[in-house]
Design a protein around this motif. Structure first.
Motif, mmCIF file in Angstrom:
data_model
loop_
_atom_site.group_PDB
_atom_site.id
_atom_site.type_symbol
_atom_site.label_atom_id
_atom_site.label_comp_id
_atom_site.label_asym_id
_atom_site.label_seq_id
_atom_site.Cartn_x
_atom_site.Cartn_y
_atom_site.Cartn_z
ATOM 1 N N TYR A 100 4.739 -48.301 -22.351
ATOM 2 C CA TYR A 100 4.053 -47.542 -21.304
ATOM 3 C C TYR A 100 4.807 -47.635 -19.987
ATOM 4 C CZ TYR A 100 0.095 -47.419 -24.470
ATOM 5 O OH TYR A 100 -0.706 -47.196 -25.553
ATOM 6 N N GLU A 101 4.488 -46.676 -19.123
ATOM 7 C CA GLU A 101 5.033 -46.652 -17.780
ATOM 8 C C GLU A 101 3.900 -46.266 -16.824
ATOM 9 O OE1 GLU A 101 8.888 -44.584 -16.318
ATOM 10 O OE2 GLU A 101 7.306 -43.060 -16.288
ATOM 11 N N PRO A 144 10.010 -41.135 -21.869
ATOM 12 C CA PRO A 144 8.808 -40.291 -21.896
ATOM 13 C C PRO A 144 8.875 -39.262 -23.030
ATOM 14 C CG PRO A 144 9.718 -40.396 -19.684
ATOM 15 C CD PRO A 144 10.711 -41.047 -20.604
ATOM 16 N N TYR A 145 7.721 -38.878 -23.549
ATOM 17 C CA TYR A 145 7.671 -37.899 -24.622
ATOM 18 C C TYR A 145 8.238 -36.547 -24.177
ATOM 19 C CZ TYR A 145 5.114 -40.841 -27.847
ATOM 20 O OH TYR A 145 4.766 -41.843 -28.720
ATOM 21 N N ASP A 146 8.277 -36.277 -22.878
ATOM 22 C CA ASP A 146 8.862 -35.033 -22.381
ATOM 23 C C ASP A 146 10.339 -34.932 -22.744
ATOM 24 O OD1 ASP A 146 6.424 -34.456 -21.323
ATOM 25 O OD2 ASP A 146 6.946 -35.022 -19.269
ATOM 26 N N GLU A 199 1.700 -43.397 -18.480
ATOM 27 C CA GLU A 199 2.294 -42.519 -19.477
ATOM 28 C C GLU A 199 2.778 -43.325 -20.668
ATOM 29 O OE1 GLU A 199 5.718 -40.378 -17.999
ATOM 30 O OE2 GLU A 199 5.079 -38.607 -19.117
ATOM 31 N N LEU A 248 5.257 -44.009 -23.768
ATOM 32 C CA LEU A 248 6.690 -43.797 -23.935
ATOM 33 C C LEU A 248 7.065 -43.899 -25.403
ATOM 34 C CD1 LEU A 248 7.986 -46.094 -21.043
ATOM 35 C CD2 LEU A 248 7.538 -43.636 -20.956
ATOM 36 N N ASP A 251 -1.862 -41.065 -20.263
ATOM 37 C CA ASP A 251 -1.482 -39.650 -20.221
ATOM 38 C C ASP A 251 -2.502 -38.760 -19.514
ATOM 39 O OD1 ASP A 251 0.951 -40.151 -21.539
ATOM 40 O OD2 ASP A 251 -0.041 -40.070 -23.488
#
Length: 189
Positions: free
Chosen positions: A59-60, A159-161, A152, A154, A32
Motif C-alpha cells: 500500500y501507499e 500503482p495499478y495505474d 492506494e 499497489l 482506493d
C-alpha cells in the motif's frame, strides 16, 4: 456517598466521554477511495484509520497539496496502540508537493514492522501540516490548507495505474512492429 467516591465516578464518566470523543475525531481512509478537499490549519494534524486493508499486500498513503501556501505535509504511520505515539516513517518519499509512504501487510493484515493494534482498531496514519516559509500575504498562514489523501493498493510496489500504461505501450509496440516488419521483410536476404 462521599466526595471522594463521587469524584471517582465523575472521572470515570469523563474518561469514557473523552474516549468516545477521541474515537469520533478519527477519519476513515479506505483503500482506493481518495478523500479530496480535506483541510488543516498549519501546525495541526489529523489522524486517519486505514480500513479495508488486506493481508500480504502493498500500500501507499499519499498526500498531495497546492504550493500556493507556505505549508508542507508530513505523513506518519503510528507505531503503537496510542494515538499520541507517532511511529517511524516506512519507505518515505517527498516529491514536489506530494508526501507519501509505502508499507506492506503481514498474513494477518497488520503493517509489517509495527506493533499490532487492538483487535477492534485499525492501523492509523497521521497527517501533519507544518509552516514551510513566509507568505507574501500574512493572512494566508492563518488559513486552512486544502489537500487530498489516498490509501492506494499497489502491485509489487507499483500503482495499478501502471498496468494501464504498460498495456498502452504494449499495444503501441505491437502496432508499430506489425507495420515495420512487413515493410522490412522484402529487404532481408
Amino acid at each position: 456517598p462521599t466526595l471522594q467516591s463521587n469524584m471517582r465516578v465523575f472521572l470515570c464518566l469523563l474518561a469514557v466521554v473523552g474516549a468516545v470523543l477521541c474515537e469520533s475525531l478519527l477519519h476513515e481512509l479506505a483503500v482506493d477511495r481518495p478523500l479530496d478537499f480535506e483541510t488543516l490549519l498549519p501546525g495541526t494534524s489529523r489522524t486517519y484509520e486505514l480500513t479495508h486493508i488486506q493481508p500480504n499486500s502493498h500500500y501507499e498513503v499519499r498526500v498531495s497539496y497546492a504550493a500556493t501556501t507556505p505549508t508542507t505535509f508530513k505523513i506518519y504511520l503510528e507505531n503503537d496502540e496510542s494515538a499520541d505515539n507517532l511511529g517511524e516513517k516506512t519507505s518515505h518519499r517527498e516529491l514536489l508537493n506530494v508526501d507519501k509512504i509505502m508499507f506492506t501487510t503481514d498474513d494477518e493484515g497488520h503493517i509489517n514492522g509495527h506493533k499490532k493494534p487492538h483487535a477492534h482498531k485499525h492501523p492509523r496514519v497521521t497527517v501533519l501540516a507544518e509552516h514551510a516559509g513566509v507568505s507574501w500575504d500574512p493572512a494566508l498562514s492563518e488559513q486552512s490548507v486544502t489537500y487530498n489523501i489516498v490509501l492506494e493498493s499497489l502491485l509489487q510496489g507499483a500503482p495499478y495505474d501502471v498496468l494501464n500504461i504498460g498495456a498502452v505501450i504494449a499495444v503501441g509496440l505491437i502496432v508499430i512492429m506489425s507495420i515495420i516488419i512487413p515493410q522490412m521483410a522484402p529487404r532481408l536476404p
